[in-house]
Design an enzyme around this catalytic site. Structure first.
Site, mmCIF file in Angstrom:
data_model
loop_
_atom_site.group_PDB
_atom_site.id
_atom_site.type_symbol
_atom_site.label_atom_id
_atom_site.label_comp_id
_atom_site.label_asym_id
_atom_site.label_seq_id
_atom_site.Cartn_x
_atom_site.Cartn_y
_atom_site.Cartn_z
ATOM 1 N N ALA A 42 33.705 29.584 40.364
ATOM 2 C CA ALA A 42 35.249 29.106 39.978
ATOM 3 C C ALA A 42 36.277 29.774 40.421
ATOM 4 C CB ALA A 42 34.473 28.309 39.174
ATOM 5 N N LEU A 91 37.290 32.310 39.226
ATOM 6 C CA LEU A 91 37.612 32.698 37.366
ATOM 7 C C LEU A 91 37.919 34.621 37.928
ATOM 8 C CD1 LEU A 91 36.367 30.630 35.659
ATOM 9 C CD2 LEU A 91 38.469 30.429 35.749
ATOM 10 N N SER A 134 33.261 38.182 40.228
ATOM 11 C CA SER A 134 32.366 38.849 40.924
ATOM 12 C C SER A 134 32.631 39.928 40.812
ATOM 13 C CB SER A 134 32.109 38.881 42.600
ATOM 14 O OG SER A 134 33.490 38.599 42.851
ATOM 15 N N ASP A 162 41.724 40.615 41.537
ATOM 16 C CA ASP A 162 40.710 40.277 40.288
ATOM 17 C C ASP A 162 39.753 41.314 39.888
ATOM 18 O OD1 ASP A 162 41.724 37.898 41.636
ATOM 19 O OD2 ASP A 162 39.013 37.560 41.955
#
Length: 400
Positions: free
Chosen positions: A145, A147, A150, A208
Site C-alpha cells: 500500500a 506505507l 517492507s 522508508d
C-alpha cells in the site's frame, strides 16, 4: 546463547508532501506512521534458527550448521565505492535455491524469506554466528500500500539480528518497558535495513528504512536525507482505497506530461516543492502537542497539494471520493504516495469531536475503503519488554 524474550518495533511511513516531484529533484517530507511492525525474539531450540511471518503464511526453520556452510558459499566483498558489500544476484540465487524459492518469485512471502536469510547470513559473516533464536514478525501495516511495510520489517530484523550477534547493545534494562539505541547504533541498524530493502526492492531510495529507524519526519531531496529538528505528533485518518496501481506507470505518466507541457507543468512542481519547504518550517515551529490554531495552514497545504497532484495526473476517482467524504465532516485530505488509488491521509485537529471522526470513518468504510485512526511523527525503531505490548499485538505474535 540468547536468553531473553523481548520485542522490537518499527513504524511505517507516509509521504506528507512532495510525492512525484521528488523524482525530479524536489523536496519531499516523509513522516513516521504509528502503525508498526513488531518482531518477537526469544531463545529457540538448540542448533536451529526459525522465523514465522503469520501475516504472509511463512513458517521456516533451519539448522545452524547448514546456514554456516551456506554463509561460506555466499560471502561477498565490497566493490569500489561501497562501504559494505551489497546483495549480489549470484548470492541471492544461491539463497533462493537453498530456501526452495523459484527464480523470479516476487510474492511477499518469497521476498520476506529471502531478505531474512540474506540479512542473517551477511550479519553473522561480519559479527559472528546468530544464536539459536525463534523470531516472529507481525505487522499492523497492509502490504503493497506504499506505507513502508517492507522497510519496517527490514529495520526490525536488522535491529534484532545485530543485537543477538553483539554488534549493538541490548539497551532494555530489567523492569523497563521500552528502550532505544544510541545514534551510532541506529546508523548501523539503518545501513543493514537498507541492504534488506535492496533484496526486496532492488534499488530503493533509502527513505522508508530511514523513517523506520529514526521516526519523526525526514526531508528527502536528490538522495540526501535530513531529519527534521522538531516534529509534532499529529492525529490523522489513514485510508486505503484498495484501488491497485502501478507506481512505475504513474511516474512515467508524470514525466510524459512534463515533456509535453514544460511551461505549464514545471511551475506546478516548483509549487509542490515550495509546499514541502513551507510545511517543514511550520512543523519545526510547532509545539510537540499542537493546539487547533496551528492546523489551518497545514490543511491549506493539503488542499493545494491535492489539486497539484490531480494536475500531474496521479489522482483517481476513489481519491476524489475520499476528499469529498471527509470535506463533508469539515476535514482536509490528500493522497499519499504514488496516487492512482492507494492511500490518502486526513488531518484530525485536536478539537475534532470523536463523533465526527467516527462518522467520517463510517462513511469512508461505506465506500469500500479501509480506515485507521493513527498518528504521524511516531518514534523510530524501539525495543520493548513483551509484557508492555498491547493484548492485540501479543496475541498476534503468539499465534504462530
Amino acid at each position: 546463547m540468547w536468553e531473553r524474550e523481548m520485542a522490537v518495533s518499527a513504524p511505517g511511513k507516509v509521504i506528507l508532501h512532495g510525492e512525484h516531484a521528488v523524482v525530479l529533484g524536489k523536496v519531499a517530507l516523509a513522516v513516521a506512521l504509528d502503525l508498526r511492525t513488531f518482531l518477537r525474539l526469544r531463545p529457540g531450540a538448540e542448533g536451529r534458527l526459525s522465523v514465522s511471518l503469520p501475516g504472509v503464511g511463512v513458517r521456516r526453520s533451519w539448522d545452524t550448521p547448514g546456514l554456516r556452510a551456506l554463509r561460506g558459499r555466499i560471502a561477498g566483498k565490497a566493490r569500489r565505492g561501497e562501504q559494505e558489500p551489497l546483495p549480489r544476484r549470484k548470492q541471492l540465487d544461491a539463497l533462493r535455491e537453498f530456501a526452495g524459492i523459484a527464480a523470479g518469485a516476487s510474492a511477499p512471502e518469497s521476498l520476506a524469506t529471502l531478505a531474512f536469510l540474506y540479512m542473517c547470513l551477511a550479519i553473522s559473516a561480519k559479527y559472528g554466528d546468530v544464536p539459536s533464536v525463534d523470531i516472529v514478525v507481525w505487522s499492523e501495516l497492509p502490504t503493497g500500500a506504499g506505507l513502508g511495510s517492507s522497510a519496517a520489517y527490514a529495520v526490525c530484523l536488522a535491529a534484532a539480528l545485530l543485537m543477538v550477534c553483539g554488534a549493538i547493545s541490548c539497551p532494555l534494562q530489567e523492569g523497563e518497558s521500552t528502550a532505544r539505541w544510541t545514534e551510532e547504533e541506529l546508523t548501523l541498524i539503518n545501513s543493514w535495513a537498507f541492504r534488506g530493502e535492496r533484496v526486496i526492492h532492488g534499488n530503493p531510495s533509502g527513505v522508508d528504512n530511514a523513517v523506520g529507524t529514526w521516526g519523526g519526519a525526514l526531508r528527502y531531496q536528490a538522495g540526501k536525507i535530513t531529519p527534521l529538528k522538531r516534529v509534532p505528533t499529529l492525529r490523522i485518518l489513514l485510508t486505503n482505497t484498495k484501488v491497485p496501481r502501478s507506481t512505475k506507470v504513474l511516474v512515467a505518466g508524470v514525466k510524459e506530461k512534463i515533456l509535453k507541457f514544460p511551461a505549464i507543468m514545471n511551475p506546478v512542481l516548483d509549487s509542490i516543492d515550495a509546499i514541502s519547504q513551507e510545511c517543514q518550517s511550520v512543523l519545526e515551529a510547532m509545539p510537540a502537542n499542537p493546539s487547533p490554531e496551528h492546523y489551518p495552514v497545514l490543511e491549506e497545504f493539503f488542499d493545494i497539494n491535492q489539486h497539484h497532484l490531480n494536475v500531474l495526473g496521479v489522482g483517481h476517482p476513489s481519491l476524489d471520493r475520499l476528499c469529498q467524504v471527509t470535506a463533508t465532516h469539515n476535514l482536509h485530505s490528500k493522497l499519499t504516495g504514488a496516487g492512482g488509488g492507494g492511500c490518502g491521509i486526513t488531518l484530525l485537529p485536536p478539537d475534532t469531536s470523536p463523533l465526527a471522526v467516527e462518522a467520517a470513518k463510517q462513511d469512508l468504510c461505506a465506500c469500500g475503503f479501509e480506515c485507521w485512526e493513527t498518528k504521524i511523527g511516531a518514534p523510530g525503531v524501539t525495543l520493548h519488554s513483551c509484557s508492555s505490548l498491547s493484548a492485540q499485538v501479543l496475541h498476534a505474535l503468539t499465534q504462530s
